[in-house]
Design a protein around this motif. Structure first.
Motif, PDB file in Angstrom:
ATOM      1  N   ASP A 150     -12.672 -19.142  -3.866  1.00 10.91           N
ATOM      2  CA  ASP A 150     -13.562 -18.676  -4.933  1.00 10.91           C
ATOM      3  C   ASP A 150     -14.188 -17.334  -4.564  1.00 10.91           C
ATOM      4  OD1 ASP A 150     -13.116 -20.830  -6.608  1.00 10.91           O
ATOM      5  OD2 ASP A 150     -14.903 -21.931  -5.957  1.00 10.91           O
ATOM      6  N   ARG A 151     -14.642 -17.205  -3.314  1.00 15.59           N
ATOM      7  CA  ARG A 151     -15.245 -15.951  -2.858  1.00 15.59           C
ATOM      8  C   ARG A 151     -14.217 -14.817  -2.884  1.00 15.59           C
ATOM      9  NH1 ARG A 151     -17.265 -17.674   1.413  1.00 15.59           N
ATOM     10  NH2 ARG A 151     -15.704 -17.012   2.921  1.00 15.59           N
ATOM     11  N   LEU A 152     -12.988 -15.110  -2.481  1.00 16.82           N
ATOM     12  CA  LEU A 152     -11.930 -14.099  -2.522  1.00 16.82           C
ATOM     13  C   LEU A 152     -11.701 -13.612  -3.950  1.00 16.82           C
ATOM     14  CD1 LEU A 152      -9.530 -12.467  -1.385  1.00 16.82           C
ATOM     15  CD2 LEU A 152      -8.145 -14.543  -1.664  1.00 16.82           C
ATOM     16  N   PHE A 153     -11.550 -14.531  -4.885  1.00 19.86           N
ATOM     17  CA  PHE A 153     -11.282 -14.131  -6.260  1.00 19.86           C
ATOM     18  C   PHE A 153     -12.488 -13.459  -6.914  1.00 19.86           C
ATOM     19  CE2 PHE A 153      -7.644 -16.767  -5.520  1.00 19.86           C
ATOM     20  CZ  PHE A 153      -6.640 -16.027  -6.136  1.00 19.86           C
ATOM     21  N   ASP A 154     -13.706 -13.852  -6.540  1.00 15.00           N
ATOM     22  CA  ASP A 154     -14.897 -13.145  -7.024  1.00 15.00           C
ATOM     23  C   ASP A 154     -14.897 -11.701  -6.513  1.00 15.00           C
ATOM     24  OD1 ASP A 154     -15.828 -15.335  -8.412  1.00 15.00           O
ATOM     25  OD2 ASP A 154     -17.241 -15.956  -6.838  1.00 15.00           O
ATOM     26  N   THR A 155     -14.497 -11.507  -5.267  1.00 14.85           N
ATOM     27  CA  THR A 155     -14.420 -10.158  -4.697  1.00 14.85           C
ATOM     28  C   THR A 155     -13.380  -9.327  -5.429  1.00 14.85           C
ATOM     29  OG1 THR A 155     -15.105 -10.971  -2.530  1.00 14.85           O
ATOM     30  CG2 THR A 155     -13.994  -8.835  -2.584  1.00 14.85           C
ATOM     31  N   VAL A 156     -12.234  -9.921  -5.700  1.00 13.15           N
ATOM     32  CA  VAL A 156     -11.179  -9.199  -6.438  1.00 13.15           C
ATOM     33  C   VAL A 156     -11.688  -8.803  -7.824  1.00 13.15           C
ATOM     34  CG1 VAL A 156      -8.885  -9.409  -7.488  1.00 13.15           C
ATOM     35  CG2 VAL A 156      -9.286 -10.287  -5.173  1.00 13.15           C
ATOM     36  N   VAL A 186       0.838  -1.200   0.000  1.00 12.78           N
ATOM     37  CA  VAL A 186       0.000   0.000   0.000  1.00 12.78           C
ATOM     38  C   VAL A 186       0.872   1.248   0.000  1.00 12.78           C
ATOM     39  CG1 VAL A 186      -1.662   1.335   1.363  1.00 12.78           C
ATOM     40  CG2 VAL A 186      -2.033  -1.108   0.981  1.00 12.78           C
ATOM     41  N   GLU A 187       1.941   1.241   0.792  1.00 11.59           N
ATOM     42  CA  GLU A 187       2.857   2.387   0.808  1.00 11.59           C
ATOM     43  C   GLU A 187       3.451   2.643  -0.573  1.00 11.59           C
ATOM     44  OE1 GLU A 187       5.764   1.393   3.753  1.00 11.59           O
ATOM     45  OE2 GLU A 187       4.358   1.679   5.417  1.00 11.59           O
ATOM     46  N   GLU A 188       3.610   1.589  -1.360  1.00 14.52           N
ATOM     47  CA  GLU A 188       4.165   1.706  -2.706  1.00 14.52           C
ATOM     48  C   GLU A 188       3.087   2.013  -3.751  1.00 14.52           C
ATOM     49  OE1 GLU A 188       7.416   1.602  -3.546  1.00 14.52           O
ATOM     50  OE2 GLU A 188       7.950   1.403  -1.426  1.00 14.52           O
ATOM     51  N   GLY A 189       1.833   2.165  -3.297  1.00 14.04           N
ATOM     52  CA  GLY A 189       0.762   2.559  -4.210  1.00 14.04           C
ATOM     53  C   GLY A 189      -0.188   1.470  -4.647  1.00 14.04           C
ATOM     54  N   ALA A 190      -0.050   0.272  -4.109  1.00 13.44           N
ATOM     55  CA  ALA A 190      -0.903  -0.842  -4.512  1.00 13.44           C
ATOM     56  C   ALA A 190      -2.230  -0.830  -3.749  1.00 13.44           C
ATOM     57  CB  ALA A 190      -0.195  -2.172  -4.247  1.00 13.44           C
ATOM     58  N   TYR A 191      -3.210  -1.513  -4.313  1.00  9.81           N
ATOM     59  CA  TYR A 191      -4.460  -1.818  -3.626  1.00  9.81           C
ATOM     60  C   TYR A 191      -4.356  -3.283  -3.239  1.00  9.81           C
ATOM     61  CZ  TYR A 191      -9.348  -1.720  -2.390  1.00  9.81           C
ATOM     62  OH  TYR A 191     -10.523  -1.762  -1.674  1.00  9.81           O
ATOM     63  N   VAL A 192      -4.616  -3.620  -1.980  1.00 12.32           N
ATOM     64  CA  VAL A 192      -4.445  -5.002  -1.531  1.00 12.32           C
ATOM     65  C   VAL A 192      -5.754  -5.600  -1.035  1.00 12.32           C
ATOM     66  CG1 VAL A 192      -2.018  -4.668  -0.933  1.00 12.32           C
ATOM     67  CG2 VAL A 192      -3.755  -4.355   0.827  1.00 12.32           C
ATOM     68  N   LYS A 221     -14.295  -5.851  -7.421  1.00 13.18           N
ATOM     69  CA  LYS A 221     -13.776  -4.576  -6.929  1.00 13.18           C
ATOM     70  C   LYS A 221     -12.662  -4.011  -7.791  1.00 13.18           C
ATOM     71  CE  LYS A 221     -15.207  -4.665  -2.238  1.00 13.18           C
ATOM     72  NZ  LYS A 221     -15.548  -3.436  -1.619  1.00 13.18           N
ATOM     73  N   ARG A 222     -11.853  -4.849  -8.349  1.00 10.52           N
ATOM     74  CA  ARG A 222     -10.716  -4.414  -9.152  1.00 10.52           C
ATOM     75  C   ARG A 222     -10.667  -5.304 -10.384  1.00 10.52           C
ATOM     76  NH1 ARG A 222      -9.123   0.281  -6.861  1.00 10.52           N
ATOM     77  NH2 ARG A 222      -6.966   0.052  -7.438  1.00 10.52           N
ATOM     78  N   ALA A 223     -10.974  -4.767 -11.528  1.00 11.95           N
ATOM     79  CA  ALA A 223     -11.064  -5.564 -12.747  1.00 11.95           C
ATOM     80  C   ALA A 223      -9.732  -6.204 -13.126  1.00 11.95           C
ATOM     81  CB  ALA A 223     -11.571  -4.707 -13.903  1.00 11.95           C
ATOM     82  N   ARG A 224      -8.619  -5.608 -12.694  1.00 14.18           N
ATOM     83  CA  ARG A 224      -7.330  -6.204 -13.045  1.00 14.18           C
ATOM     84  C   ARG A 224      -6.511  -6.423 -11.781  1.00 14.18           C
ATOM     85  NH1 ARG A 224      -3.211  -2.166 -13.656  1.00 14.18           N
ATOM     86  NH2 ARG A 224      -4.122  -0.157 -13.142  1.00 14.18           N
ATOM     87  N   SER A 225      -5.768  -7.493 -11.787  1.00 11.54           N
ATOM     88  CA  SER A 225      -4.901  -7.813 -10.662  1.00 11.54           C
ATOM     89  C   SER A 225      -3.616  -8.387 -11.220  1.00 11.54           C
ATOM     90  CB  SER A 225      -5.581  -8.830  -9.748  1.00 11.54           C
ATOM     91  OG  SER A 225      -4.726  -9.158  -8.692  1.00 11.54           O
ATOM     92  N   THR A 226      -2.492  -7.990 -10.673  1.00 11.96           N
ATOM     93  CA  THR A 226      -1.235  -8.450 -11.232  1.00 11.96           C
ATOM     94  C   THR A 226      -0.497  -9.445 -10.349  1.00 11.96           C
ATOM     95  OG1 THR A 226      -0.087  -6.554 -10.292  1.00 11.96           O
ATOM     96  CG2 THR A 226      -0.899  -6.329 -12.532  1.00 11.96           C
ATOM     97  N   SER A 227      -0.895  -9.591  -9.099  1.00  8.09           N
ATOM     98  CA  SER A 227      -0.156 -10.462  -8.202  1.00  8.09           C
ATOM     99  C   SER A 227      -1.069 -11.030  -7.126  1.00  8.09           C
ATOM    100  CB  SER A 227       0.970  -9.675  -7.532  1.00  8.09           C
ATOM    101  OG  SER A 227       1.651 -10.471  -6.610  1.00  8.09           O
TER     102      SER A 227
END
Length: 92
Positions: A51-57, A10-16, A60-66
């Motif tokens: 599955d619920r975690l990845f559905d939430t991602v 988060v300090e580096e600008g990411a959404y977690v 809330k955030r259409a793209r995820s890199t990690s």
């Protein structure tokens, strides 16, 4: 260690997105991180919770890199062979 990693991202600008089995601990972690964070209750060893975690991602955030996970218990069977898709269910 996982909390420190999430705070650093988060300090580096990411959404977690963070996950935990106990809602109280999860709420406290979200509060400590402060911004750019979503807490999702669940057990990383439970495929329905994943599955619920990845559905939430996805919602809330259409793209995820990690995706990172702190070591806890043994990983689900076939973890290393899972496809890189939104479904984390292992194939038979």
């Amino acid at each position: 260690m996982a909390l420190a990693s999430a705070k650093r991202f988060v300090e580096e600008g990411a959404y977690v997105f963070i996950t935990g089995r106990r809602q109280e601990a999860l709420d406290e972690a979200v509060k400590l991180i402060g911004r750019n964070v979503t807490g999702v209750r669940g057990d990383a060893a439970n495929l329905d919770d994943l599955d619920r975690l990845f559905d939430t991602v996805k919602r809330k955030r259409a793209r995820s890199t990690s995706c990172s996970r702190a070591p806890a218990r043994a990983r689900p069977p076939n973890w290393a062979r899972l496809p890189s898709s939104t479904s984390m269910r292992p194939s038979a």
